[in-house]
Design a protein around this motif. Sequence first.
Motif, PDB file in Angstrom:
ATOM      1  N   VAL A  20       0.870  -1.184   0.000  1.00 45.93           N
ATOM      2  CA  VAL A  20       0.000   0.000   0.000  1.00 45.93           C
ATOM      3  C   VAL A  20       0.902   1.227   0.000  1.00 45.93           C
ATOM      4  N   ASP A  21       0.457   2.301  -0.629  1.00 50.80           N
ATOM      5  CA  ASP A  21       1.283   3.500  -0.687  1.00 50.80           C
ATOM      6  C   ASP A  21       1.387   4.142   0.694  1.00 50.80           C
ATOM      7  N   THR A  22       2.603   4.427   1.123  1.00 54.84           N
ATOM      8  CA  THR A  22       2.843   4.945   2.473  1.00 54.84           C
ATOM      9  C   THR A  22       2.190   6.304   2.694  1.00 54.84           C
ATOM     10  N   GLY A  23       2.409   7.233   1.765  1.00 55.08           N
ATOM     11  CA  GLY A  23       1.897   8.578   1.934  1.00 55.08           C
ATOM     12  C   GLY A  23       0.383   8.674   1.882  1.00 55.08           C
ATOM     13  N   ASP A  24      -0.261   7.805   1.092  1.00 57.00           N
ATOM     14  CA  ASP A  24      -1.714   7.866   0.920  1.00 57.00           C
ATOM     15  C   ASP A  24      -2.477   7.054   1.966  1.00 57.00           C
ATOM     16  N   THR A  25      -1.820   6.048   2.561  1.00 55.18           N
ATOM     17  CA  THR A  25      -2.525   5.085   3.407  1.00 55.18           C
ATOM     18  C   THR A  25      -2.444   5.415   4.890  1.00 55.18           C
ATOM     19  N   PHE A  26      -1.288   5.857   5.358  1.00 54.86           N
ATOM     20  CA  PHE A  26      -1.066   5.952   6.798  1.00 54.86           C
ATOM     21  C   PHE A  26      -1.270   7.362   7.347  1.00 54.86           C
ATOM     22  N   THR A  27      -1.714   7.405   8.604  1.00 54.81           N
ATOM     23  CA  THR A  27      -1.747   8.646   9.366  1.00 54.81           C
ATOM     24  C   THR A  27      -0.332   8.969   9.829  1.00 54.81           C
TER      25      THR A  27
ATOM     26  N   ASP B  92       2.024 -16.327  -8.657  1.00 56.80           N
ATOM     27  CA  ASP B  92       1.525 -15.066  -9.221  1.00 56.80           C
ATOM     28  C   ASP B  92       1.715 -15.048 -10.735  1.00 56.80           C
ATOM     29  N   ARG B  93       1.060 -15.946 -11.394  1.00 55.16           N
ATOM     30  CA  ARG B  93       1.208 -16.068 -12.847  1.00 55.16           C
ATOM     31  C   ARG B  93       0.619 -14.877 -13.583  1.00 55.16           C
ATOM     32  N   GLY B  94       1.067 -14.723 -14.838  1.00 56.29           N
ATOM     33  CA  GLY B  94       0.514 -13.672 -15.685  1.00 56.29           C
ATOM     34  C   GLY B  94       1.416 -12.477 -15.878  1.00 56.29           C
TER      35      GLY B  94
ATOM     36  N   TYR C 218       9.411 -11.199 -11.938  1.00 55.56           N
ATOM     37  CA  TYR C 218       9.606 -12.120 -10.814  1.00 55.56           C
ATOM     38  C   TYR C 218      11.048 -12.059 -10.324  1.00 55.56           C
ATOM     39  N   LEU C 219      11.995 -12.082 -11.270  1.00 52.42           N
ATOM     40  CA  LEU C 219      13.416 -12.029 -10.903  1.00 52.42           C
ATOM     41  C   LEU C 219      13.750 -10.707 -10.228  1.00 52.42           C
ATOM     42  N   PHE C 220      13.202  -9.623 -10.751  1.00 57.01           N
ATOM     43  CA  PHE C 220      13.453  -8.294 -10.187  1.00 57.01           C
ATOM     44  C   PHE C 220      12.910  -8.217  -8.767  1.00 57.01           C
ATOM     45  N   GLU C 221      11.675  -8.685  -8.564  1.00 58.60           N
ATOM     46  CA  GLU C 221      11.043  -8.633  -7.248  1.00 58.60           C
ATOM     47  C   GLU C 221      11.807  -9.479  -6.230  1.00 58.60           C
ATOM     48  N   ALA C 222      12.205 -10.687  -6.629  1.00 51.49           N
ATOM     49  CA  ALA C 222      12.929 -11.591  -5.731  1.00 51.49           C
ATOM     50  C   ALA C 222      14.275 -11.003  -5.330  1.00 51.49           C
TER      51      ALA C 222
ATOM     52  N   LEU D  86       4.982  -5.113  -9.315  1.00 51.66           N
ATOM     53  CA  LEU D  86       4.405  -6.403  -8.941  1.00 51.66           C
ATOM     54  C   LEU D  86       3.953  -6.439  -7.484  1.00 51.66           C
ATOM     55  N   THR D  87       4.638  -5.712  -6.604  1.00 47.38           N
ATOM     56  CA  THR D  87       4.390  -5.837  -5.160  1.00 47.38           C
ATOM     57  C   THR D  87       2.922  -5.658  -4.759  1.00 47.38           C
ATOM     58  N   PRO D  88       2.238  -4.572  -5.174  1.00 44.39           N
ATOM     59  CA  PRO D  88       0.842  -4.404  -4.741  1.00 44.39           C
ATOM     60  C   PRO D  88      -0.100  -5.478  -5.282  1.00 44.39           C
ATOM     61  N   GLU D  89       0.326  -6.191  -6.343  1.00 42.35           N
ATOM     62  CA  GLU D  89      -0.522  -7.191  -6.972  1.00 42.35           C
ATOM     63  C   GLU D  89      -0.231  -8.614  -6.476  1.00 42.35           C
ATOM     64  N   LEU D  90       0.696  -8.753  -5.549  1.00 40.92           N
ATOM     65  CA  LEU D  90       1.070 -10.081  -5.079  1.00 40.92           C
ATOM     66  C   LEU D  90      -0.105 -10.795  -4.411  1.00 40.92           C
TER      67      LEU D  90
END
Length: 445
Positions: free
Chosen positions: A62-69, A371-373, A379-383, A396-400
Motif C-alpha cells: 500500500v502506498d505509504t503517503g496515501d494510506t497511513f496517518t 503469481d502467474r501472468g 519475478y526475478l526483479f522482485e525476488a 508487482l508488489t501491490p498485486e502479489l
Amino acid sequence: MKKHKFNLDPPKLLVLGFAAVILIGALLLTLPVATEDGKGLSFINALFTATSATCVTGLVVVDTGDTFTMFGELVILSLIQIGGLGFMTFATFLFLLLGKRISLKDRLLLKEAVNHLSIAGVVRLVKRILLFTALIEMAGGIILSIRFSLDMPIGKAIYYGFFHAISNFNNAGFDLMGNFQSLTSYVGDPTVVLTISALITLGGLGFLVMNDLYEYRETRRLSLHSKVVIYTTLMLTIGAAIFIFLFEFGNVKTIEPLSIQGKVLGSLFQAVTPRTAGANTLPIGDLTHSTLFLTIILMFIGAGSGSTAGGIKITTLAVLAAAVWTQIRGKEDVVLFRRKIVMETILKALTVTVIGLFIVVTVTMILSITDRGHNFIMYLFEATSAFGTVGLSMGLTPELSLMGRIIIILTMFAGRVGPLTIALAITMRRKRDAFHYPEGKIMIG
C-alpha cells in the motif's frame, strides 16, 4: 535438581530480536489509528509493511503517503531506524541513556550486530555509530526541508525532509510522495538527487568505514576492509551510471526528454539506489531490459558489510573477484591491496553468494507459480529486490497474492538478517574434525 539455564548464541538472538521488532510493528500498524480510513491494515499487509521497514527494504503493498496517518508513518519510521541501526545497537543506546553497564554477553551480541572483528572497543564504536547517524540524518533532513519548503508549507516540508533523510540514510526507500511515484518528480533536481544519493551512499558504506574515515586524521591509514568498500563503491557507482546513461539515452519514457543535467542526475541516482535504497527518480517499469538486468545485478551485490544495506555485500564481490583473478593468473595467494586474504574469508564469501543465489532463484520460481501472468523479469526483479532489501519494484508488489506476500516477507527477512547469520542460527557451531579424509581429485571446467 540442577536447572538448565536457557541460553541462545548471538546469531539466534539477532534473528529472534529482528522477528520480535517486526511483530510489534505489525501489531501497531493494524490499529485503527494507523491508517487514514480508521480501519487499520489487515495483519498480512501490516506484517509485510513492518518487515519491509525493519529490514530497511522499501517494498510496499500500500502506498505509504496515501494510506497511513502520522502515527502509522512514525511507526514505520521508528522501525526503519531500529532496523537500520540494528536492534542491539538501539538497545545499547537505551542502556547507555539509563546508565546501565554493558555486559560481556551484550558486547558479544554487539560484535555480531555491527560486524566488528572483536569485542574490544565495540561499545565505543556503537557510541560513534549513534553520533554519525544523528549528524548525517540531521544534515540531510535540514537540506531536504529547505528544498521541500519551496513546494509545500514549512511544517510539512520539515516533516518530509527528515522522514526522507532517515529513510534513505538507512537505505529503506520509503517515501511520502503518494501514488507510488517515489521521487520521480525530482529527477532533475540537483539538491534532492545529490543529497539523497549522498545519504544512501554513506549508509551503504557501513559504520566501520565511517569510523575509519573519522580516525584517518590521526592514524593516516585505512583498514583493508575500508579500502575495498570505498574503491569498489566508487567503481560500481561510476560504472553503473555510465552504462545506465548509455542504455537509457534514447528511451523516451525515462531520460530522453530530460536536459543533459537531468540525464546525468537520473542515471546517477539509478546507479546509486540499487545499493540498496529503493527510492527512484526514473519509472522502474519503463526502464530498458539492459538497465533492469544491470539493476538486478547491483541489487544482488548490495553495499558494504556492517551497513544499513543488504545484498551479498561488495566486500564479498571483491574477494570472489580477486580469487577468480588469482586462478586466472595461476597464482597461489589471493591478494587485495597487498594483503593476503585467508581461505576462511574466501569460503565465507562463496557461501554467502551461493546461499544468496539459491534464495533468489527459489523465490523467483515460486513467484512464477503463485503469481502467474507477468513477465519473467518482474519475478526475478522482485525476488532480487526483496533479498537485497532494496525496495525497487516494477509494479508487482501491490498485486502479489497472499502466498506471494508471505514469500517476499520471508525473503526480506532473510536478506536483512543475512544468509550466513541465519545458517549459523539454525546449525550447530563449527567443530574441528577429529580426523581428515584422504584427498580426492575432481575435474573442474
